[in-house]
Design a protein around this motif. Structure first.
Motif, mmCIF file in Angstrom:
data_model
loop_
_atom_site.group_PDB
_atom_site.id
_atom_site.type_symbol
_atom_site.label_atom_id
_atom_site.label_comp_id
_atom_site.label_asym_id
_atom_site.label_seq_id
_atom_site.Cartn_x
_atom_site.Cartn_y
_atom_site.Cartn_z
ATOM 1 N N GLU A 11 -5.052 0.299 15.443
ATOM 2 C CA GLU A 11 -4.331 -0.921 15.081
ATOM 3 C C GLU A 11 -5.219 -2.118 15.375
ATOM 4 O O GLU A 11 -5.045 -2.807 16.383
ATOM 5 C CB GLU A 11 -3.034 -1.043 15.869
ATOM 6 C CG GLU A 11 -1.987 -0.045 15.434
ATOM 7 C CD GLU A 11 -0.646 -0.415 16.021
ATOM 8 O OE1 GLU A 11 0.259 -0.768 15.251
ATOM 9 O OE2 GLU A 11 -0.498 -0.356 17.248
ATOM 10 N N ARG A 14 -5.582 -8.538 13.694
ATOM 11 C CA ARG A 14 -6.003 -9.469 12.654
ATOM 12 C C ARG A 14 -6.103 -10.858 13.276
ATOM 13 O O ARG A 14 -5.256 -11.256 14.061
ATOM 14 C CB ARG A 14 -4.977 -9.488 11.508
ATOM 15 C CG ARG A 14 -5.059 -8.272 10.638
ATOM 16 C CD ARG A 14 -3.963 -8.267 9.604
ATOM 17 N NE ARG A 14 -2.758 -7.672 10.131
ATOM 18 C CZ ARG A 14 -1.600 -8.315 10.229
ATOM 19 N NH1 ARG A 14 -1.482 -9.552 9.857
ATOM 20 N NH2 ARG A 14 -0.553 -7.705 10.708
ATOM 21 N N ARG B 45 2.699 -5.739 13.459
ATOM 22 C CA ARG B 45 3.215 -4.633 12.636
ATOM 23 C C ARG B 45 4.236 -5.125 11.619
ATOM 24 O O ARG B 45 4.436 -4.515 10.586
ATOM 25 C CB ARG B 45 3.873 -3.583 13.530
ATOM 26 C CG ARG B 45 2.877 -2.680 14.188
ATOM 27 C CD ARG B 45 3.568 -1.661 15.074
ATOM 28 N NE ARG B 45 2.678 -1.343 16.176
ATOM 29 C CZ ARG B 45 3.029 -1.295 17.443
ATOM 30 N NH1 ARG B 45 4.271 -1.510 17.793
ATOM 31 N NH2 ARG B 45 2.143 -1.032 18.367
ATOM 32 N N LEU B 47 4.650 -8.705 10.973
ATOM 33 C CA LEU B 47 4.376 -10.083 10.545
ATOM 34 C C LEU B 47 2.981 -10.160 9.943
ATOM 35 O O LEU B 47 1.989 -9.859 10.613
ATOM 36 C CB LEU B 47 4.475 -11.038 11.737
ATOM 37 C CG LEU B 47 5.860 -11.177 12.353
ATOM 38 C CD1 LEU B 47 5.772 -11.870 13.704
ATOM 39 C CD2 LEU B 47 6.783 -11.947 11.436
ATOM 40 N N ALA B 48 2.920 -10.577 8.710
ATOM 41 C CA ALA B 48 1.633 -10.646 8.028
ATOM 42 C C ALA B 48 0.838 -11.875 8.451
ATOM 43 O O ALA B 48 -0.379 -11.880 8.387
ATOM 44 C CB ALA B 48 1.847 -10.658 6.520
ATOM 45 N N VAL B 102 3.976 -6.597 6.084
ATOM 46 C CA VAL B 102 2.686 -6.345 6.691
ATOM 47 C C VAL B 102 1.734 -5.792 5.645
ATOM 48 O O VAL B 102 2.097 -4.899 4.893
ATOM 49 C CB VAL B 102 2.816 -5.313 7.838
ATOM 50 C CG1 VAL B 102 1.444 -4.944 8.368
ATOM 51 C CG2 VAL B 102 3.654 -5.877 8.952
ATOM 52 N N PRO B 103 0.541 -6.359 5.549
ATOM 53 C CA PRO B 103 -0.429 -5.797 4.629
ATOM 54 C C PRO B 103 -0.937 -4.466 5.150
ATOM 55 O O PRO B 103 -1.413 -4.384 6.273
ATOM 56 C CB PRO B 103 -1.546 -6.846 4.609
ATOM 57 C CG PRO B 103 -1.432 -7.545 5.905
ATOM 58 C CD PRO B 103 0.012 -7.499 6.281
#
Lengths: 245, 187
Positions: A11, A14, B45, B47-48, B102-103
């Protein structure tokens, strides 16, 4: 165990291009420190009190007018000798108010929304009005509009206090409706003690409607505030939400 | 952030939280250091938008601070922390009136933190994440907490307001479903 057959997915975090990894971490901590600094103010101190203390504060403010009025006029003695229905309505009020306060001010946990309380908040004032209508008139009656206005004004402080010292950032409309509705019921109970009228129309329009209108009104305002303050991306939600909580 | 000393490094979460309640300003910083990345993963997981996920992590620690007087030192800190975090995420999604987004296609690979996995590993991870996201919400929640966040079934159950047995049952069904889907895909 099934997971032994599965490969745990990586995971990766980002990050935005301008603020990656460690820098994002540091920036978040600095922002949090600023928020913690703001928590030193009196509102933050109130929010930091134990839940039972905060519940007691709000419940006390909500019930104080009714209790003081009852002590002053001794009208609850009259209620004590009244019909069983009146006793049931008051007991229901106390249970519903306590449950709503615990639900609204308690620690964040799953399942805090209690839809059945919404039913109670609508049922209790009507039941109370019907029960009190059986008691008969003992004092000078007032107009329904005057009772309604006074009741709404009496319900407001405890709701305001509850919203100020609530820790959860965004309140669901059901919790707000319950809290405001039940504060309104408490205010109408005070009016029941104070006001002489035992006419059903007066009790429904001037007293019972307070809880319902307060609940609906606060819920609508809360919903509008939540919609209007939805934070755009790239801006901290924390400041926005702190104002609402 | 000030570098923590060795004693703080080895301190348990519960000890750090007790220290924070007692007024030690470094204790919350240490907890933040420990859990920032983990909570950020949990937020991302669903929230983009990266900033939203980071804001929610901040809010989680703000709530931890606000609720410090109610913290029970006899209970584990981690489930308490995750309960707050998950509730904030749920409230946030509800306030926005939308489902989690989520992407999953690796389109943000240029924004990933190093180290980069091999293409094969990345593909496998993507497939497993897609399979997890397709699970029913109750099974997905337990699996994410237990498998991805390394909480015990008891801790996951506390976070979700269910019994440990119910958490195990949901996880078992979820893992079975995951395995079936991944096998079907492989074949």
């Amino acid at each position: 165990m099934p997971q032994r057959c599965l490969q745990k997915p990586s995971e990766p975090l980002r990050h935005t291009s301008h603020m990656e990894g460690r820098a994002a971490h540091e920036a978040s901590w600095r922002q949090l420190q600023q928020e913690l600094e703001r928590e030193r103010r009196w509102v933050g101190r109130l929010r930091g009190l134990r839940t039972r203390t905060r519940v007691s504060l709000v419940a006390g403010l909500a019930l104080a007018p009714a209790v003081l009025m009852a002590l002053r006029h001794g009208a609850w003695l009259e209620l004590a000798h009244g019909p069983e229905l009146a006793h049931g309505a008051v007991a229901g009020l106390i249970v519903a108010l306590t449950a709503a306060l615990l639900s609204s001010l308690g620690e964040p946990r799953r399942g805090t929304r209690r839809a059945w309380l919404a039913g109670l908040s609508a049922f209790v004032p009507l039941a109370g009005a019907l029960a009190l209508a059986e008691l008969g008139e003992t004092h000078e009656p007032a107009s329904a509009a005057a009772c309604f206005g006074l009741g709404i004004a009496l319900a407001a402080p405890s709701v305001l206090l509850a919203l100020i010292i609530s820790r959860t950032p965004v309140r669901g409309w059901t919790e707000v409706a319950l809290l405001a509705g039940l504060s309104g019921i408490s205010a109408s109970l005070m009016l029941d003690v104070h006001c002489a009228s035992r006419q059903l129309v007066h009790l429904v329009l001037g007293h019972a409607l307070i809880g319902i209108c307060a609940g609906v009104g606060w819920a609508a305002a809360s919903q509008a505030a939540a919609t209007g303050s939805a934070a755009p991306s790239g801006k901290s939600n924390t400041n926005t939400i702190s104002k609402m909580s | 952030m000030a570098a923590p000393d060795d004693a703080e490094d080895s301190a348990s979460d519960e000890a750090l939280m007790r220290a924070h309640v007692a007024g030690d300003p470094r204790a919350l910083a240490r907890l933040f250091e420990r859990y920032f990345d983990r909570l950020l993963r949990a937020m991302q997981r669903d929230l983009a938008i990266v900033e939203e996920a980071r804001d929610l992590v901040q809010q989680t620690f703000l709530q931890v601070h606000r609720a410090r007087a109610d913290y029970d030192p006899a209970l584990r800190f981690r489930p308490w922390l995750y309960t707050i975090a998950l509730n904030l995420k749920r409230e946030h999604l509800r306030a926005r009136g939308r489902r989690p987004t989520v992407p999953l296609d690796g389109s943000q690979a240029d924004q990933l933190q190093a180290p980069e996995p091999s293409p094969e590993q990345a593909d496998t991870a993507r497939v497993v994440r897609e399979a997890i996201s397709s699970l029913p919400p109750d099974q997905r929640a337990v699996i994410e907490l237990h498998w991805l966040d390394d909480l015990s079934f008891g801790e996951a159950a506390l976070c979700l307001g269910i019994t440990a047995n119910a958490a195990k049952v949901r996880a078992h069904r979820g893992y079975e479903r995951l395995r079936t889907r991944l096998k079907r895909r492989d074949s």
